[in-house]
Design an enzyme around this catalytic site. Structure first.
Site, PDB file in Angstrom:
ATOM      1  N   SER A  65       0.852  -1.193   0.000  1.00 37.72           N
ATOM      2  CA  SER A  65       0.000   0.000   0.000  1.00 37.72           C
ATOM      3  C   SER A  65       0.882   1.236   0.000  1.00 37.72           C
ATOM      4  O   SER A  65       1.691   1.438   0.908  1.00 37.72           O
ATOM      5  CB  SER A  65      -0.899   0.011   1.234  1.00 37.72           C
ATOM      6  OG  SER A  65      -1.442   1.310   1.400  1.00 37.72           O
ATOM      7  N   ASP A 115      -4.838   3.225  -2.046  1.00 35.53           N
ATOM      8  CA  ASP A 115      -5.972   3.495  -1.157  1.00 35.53           C
ATOM      9  C   ASP A 115      -6.567   4.853  -1.462  1.00 35.53           C
ATOM     10  O   ASP A 115      -5.924   5.888  -1.285  1.00 35.53           O
ATOM     11  CB  ASP A 115      -5.492   3.447   0.303  1.00 35.53           C
ATOM     12  CG  ASP A 115      -5.228   2.025   0.759  1.00 35.53           C
ATOM     13  OD1 ASP A 115      -6.133   1.185   0.607  1.00 35.53           O
ATOM     14  OD2 ASP A 115      -4.124   1.747   1.257  1.00 35.53           O
ATOM     15  N   MET A 160     -11.102  -6.704   5.017  1.00 38.45           N
ATOM     16  CA  MET A 160     -10.452  -5.687   5.850  1.00 38.45           C
ATOM     17  C   MET A 160     -10.181  -6.271   7.235  1.00 38.45           C
ATOM     18  O   MET A 160     -11.093  -6.775   7.902  1.00 38.45           O
ATOM     19  CB  MET A 160     -11.345  -4.446   5.995  1.00 38.45           C
ATOM     20  CG  MET A 160     -11.591  -3.657   4.719  1.00 38.45           C
ATOM     21  SD  MET A 160     -10.095  -3.171   3.832  1.00 38.45           S
ATOM     22  CE  MET A 160      -9.234  -2.181   5.066  1.00 38.45           C
ATOM     23  N   MET A 168     -12.428   3.696  -1.214  1.00 38.31           N
ATOM     24  CA  MET A 168     -13.180   3.932   0.024  1.00 38.31           C
ATOM     25  C   MET A 168     -13.894   5.264  -0.127  1.00 38.31           C
ATOM     26  O   MET A 168     -13.593   6.247   0.545  1.00 38.31           O
ATOM     27  CB  MET A 168     -12.201   3.934   1.215  1.00 38.31           C
ATOM     28  CG  MET A 168     -11.639   2.552   1.514  1.00 38.31           C
ATOM     29  SD  MET A 168     -10.150   2.574   2.537  1.00 38.31           S
ATOM     30  CE  MET A 168      -8.914   2.748   1.246  1.00 38.31           C
ATOM     31  N   HIS A 175      -0.996  -1.415  -4.302  1.00 39.12           N
ATOM     32  CA  HIS A 175      -2.289  -1.149  -3.677  1.00 39.12           C
ATOM     33  C   HIS A 175      -2.446   0.359  -3.467  1.00 39.12           C
ATOM     34  O   HIS A 175      -1.646   0.994  -2.782  1.00 39.12           O
ATOM     35  CB  HIS A 175      -2.359  -1.889  -2.336  1.00 39.12           C
ATOM     36  CG  HIS A 175      -3.692  -1.851  -1.675  1.00 39.12           C
ATOM     37  ND1 HIS A 175      -4.727  -2.698  -2.021  1.00 39.12           N
ATOM     38  CD2 HIS A 175      -4.171  -1.080  -0.678  1.00 39.12           C
ATOM     39  CE1 HIS A 175      -5.771  -2.455  -1.261  1.00 39.12           C
ATOM     40  NE2 HIS A 175      -5.477  -1.461  -0.440  1.00 39.12           N
ATOM     41  N   MET A 205      -9.428   7.511  -0.566  1.00 36.87           N
ATOM     42  CA  MET A 205     -10.334   7.870   0.542  1.00 36.87           C
ATOM     43  C   MET A 205     -10.929   9.243   0.304  1.00 36.87           C
ATOM     44  O   MET A 205     -10.245  10.140  -0.221  1.00 36.87           O
ATOM     45  CB  MET A 205      -9.549   7.872   1.853  1.00 36.87           C
ATOM     46  CG  MET A 205      -8.793   6.574   2.120  1.00 36.87           C
ATOM     47  SD  MET A 205      -8.013   6.612   3.729  1.00 36.87           S
ATOM     48  CE  MET A 205      -7.085   5.063   3.677  1.00 36.87           C
ATOM     49  N   ASP A 251      -6.301  -6.939   4.078  1.00 32.80           N
ATOM     50  CA  ASP A 251      -5.804  -5.560   4.140  1.00 32.80           C
ATOM     51  C   ASP A 251      -5.925  -4.983   5.543  1.00 32.80           C
ATOM     52  O   ASP A 251      -7.034  -4.828   6.055  1.00 32.80           O
ATOM     53  CB  ASP A 251      -6.635  -4.713   3.148  1.00 32.80           C
ATOM     54  CG  ASP A 251      -6.142  -3.288   3.006  1.00 32.80           C
ATOM     55  OD1 ASP A 251      -5.082  -2.942   3.575  1.00 32.80           O
ATOM     56  OD2 ASP A 251      -6.828  -2.508   2.313  1.00 32.80           O
ATOM     57  N   GLY A 310      -9.440   3.450   6.674  1.00 31.71           N
ATOM     58  CA  GLY A 310      -9.254   4.879   6.909  1.00 31.71           C
ATOM     59  C   GLY A 310      -7.800   5.256   7.141  1.00 31.71           C
ATOM     60  O   GLY A 310      -7.361   6.306   6.710  1.00 31.71           O
ATOM     61  N   HIS A 352      -8.224   0.449  -4.308  1.00 29.73           N
ATOM     62  CA  HIS A 352      -9.188   0.209  -3.233  1.00 29.73           C
ATOM     63  C   HIS A 352      -9.961   1.499  -2.985  1.00 29.73           C
ATOM     64  O   HIS A 352      -9.436   2.451  -2.413  1.00 29.73           O
ATOM     65  CB  HIS A 352      -8.387  -0.238  -1.985  1.00 29.73           C
ATOM     66  CG  HIS A 352      -9.227  -0.454  -0.779  1.00 29.73           C
ATOM     67  ND1 HIS A 352      -8.680  -0.630   0.485  1.00 29.73           N
ATOM     68  CD2 HIS A 352     -10.579  -0.551  -0.616  1.00 29.73           C
ATOM     69  CE1 HIS A 352      -9.646  -0.813   1.366  1.00 29.73           C
ATOM     70  NE2 HIS A 352     -10.810  -0.760   0.726  1.00 29.73           N
TER      71      HIS A 352
HETATM   72  C1  DX5 Z   1      -6.664   1.111   5.364  1.00 29.55           C
HETATM   73  C2  DX5 Z   1      -6.073   0.777   4.026  1.00 29.55           C
HETATM   74  C3  DX5 Z   1      -4.914  -0.158   4.053  1.00 29.55           C
HETATM   75  C4  DX5 Z   1      -3.735   0.305   4.841  1.00 29.55           C
HETATM   76  C5  DX5 Z   1      -2.767  -0.818   5.051  1.00 29.55           C
HETATM   77  O1  DX5 Z   1      -7.816   1.846   5.173  1.00 29.55           O
HETATM   78  O2  DX5 Z   1      -7.073   0.172   3.221  1.00 29.55           O
HETATM   79  O3  DX5 Z   1      -4.539  -0.498   2.722  1.00 29.55           O
HETATM   80  O4  DX5 Z   1      -3.083   1.364   4.240  1.00 29.55           O
HETATM   81  O5  DX5 Z   1      -1.727  -0.302   5.788  1.00 29.55           O
HETATM   82  P1  DX5 Z   1      -1.100  -1.065   7.029  1.00 29.55           P
HETATM   83  O6  DX5 Z   1      -0.358  -2.228   6.451  1.00 29.55           O
HETATM   84  O7  DX5 Z   1      -0.210  -0.039   7.618  1.00 29.55           O
HETATM   85  O8  DX5 Z   1      -2.196  -1.490   7.947  1.00 29.55           O
HETATM   86 ZN    ZN Z   2      -6.545  -0.725   1.240  1.00 30.37          ZN
END
Ligand code: DX5
Ligand code: ZN
Length: 219
Positions: free
Chosen positions: A9, A36, A138, A69, A34, A38, A176, A143, A67
């Site tokens: 990520s 993320d 998850m 969100m 990956h 948001m 994740d 977040g 991903h």
């Molecule tokens: C959380 C994300 C994850 C996160 C994973 O909302 O979807 O992808 O960044 O990071 P770590 O490995 O630090 O939990």
């Molecule tokens: Zn993620």
């Protein structure tokens, strides 16, 4: 032995150097990237959107495992597809019609993923399991990076694996949140074949991302 893929990520990468960070991940043996996304609404944090993904696309041919969100997600799916996403994962709570959103992703020739929050039951997505390429389980509340892995999701992974075998389905099981060298083995044994990791990959062993990717894979 099944092949395990690592999807680092970039949430834990240096955001001022994202292009170089992605190149560094590719060199270090990452299987996918990956991303993320948001929106400060579906989750209480904000990250990046299609223009940034588009600008990163030229740095690698690795799969962009995006991903989302964000809510409502449906109207943005095409933008992420155009920006260069390869896998587009959505949360069922973020769309009015899950099947329609999955169909849209597939009509754009992208792989469709559906994500289950720690509190979301498999029931929520049973009727689409045959249509999707990936389930993103998850293991933290989405977040933020750096949260603690929730061991109670292990049984959900096991149940998904059972359904997959029982119904001869092909979806990947990706996990994740909070993945580290201690719990990676357990999620793999439970059925996961793709591990997302931000903190462990970028921060462990003084940021030796190659070693961290390898260790997560073989651990
Ligand atoms: C959380 C994300 C994850 C996160 C994973 O909302 O979807 O992808 O960044 O990071 P770590 O490995 O630090 O939990
Ligand atoms: Zn993620």
């Amino acid at each position: 032995m099944k092949k395990i893929k690592i999807s680092p990520s970039i949430l834990s990468a240096d955001f001022s150097q994202l292009g170089n960070e992605i190149k560094r991940l590719e060199k270090a043996g990452a299987d996918m990237i990956h991303v993320d996304v948001m929106d400060g609404h579906f989750v209480p944090n904000l990250t990046i959107g299609p223009p940034v993904i588009k600008s990163l696309r030229k740095y690698t041919n690795l799969i962009f495992d995006v991903h989302l969100m964000i809510s409502p997600v449906h109207k943005y799916i095409k933008d992420f597809s155009d920006a260069g996403a390869n896998v587009i994962t959505i949360h069922p709570e973020a769309t009015e019609n899950l099947k329609e959103s999955i169909d849209l992703i597939k009509s754009l020739d992208k792989k469709a993923g559906v994500s289950l929050n720690p509190d979301s039951k498999i029931d929520l997505i049973t009727n689409v399991l045959k249509d999707i390429d990936l389930v993103l389980v998850m293991s933290v509340y989405p977040g933020f990076g750096g949260q603690k892995f929730m061991p109670e999701v292990i049984s959900k992974i096991e149940n998904l694996q059972k359904i997959k075998e029982r119904d001869s389905l092909n979806f990947d099981i990706e996990v994740d949140g909070g993945i580290n060298f201690e719990n990676s083995k357990n999620v793999i044994n439970a059925g996961a074949n793709i591990l997302v990791s931000g903190t462990t990959i970028f921060k462990s062993n003084n940021g030796d991302i190659k070693k961290n990717i390898e260790t997560l894979k073989i651990n």
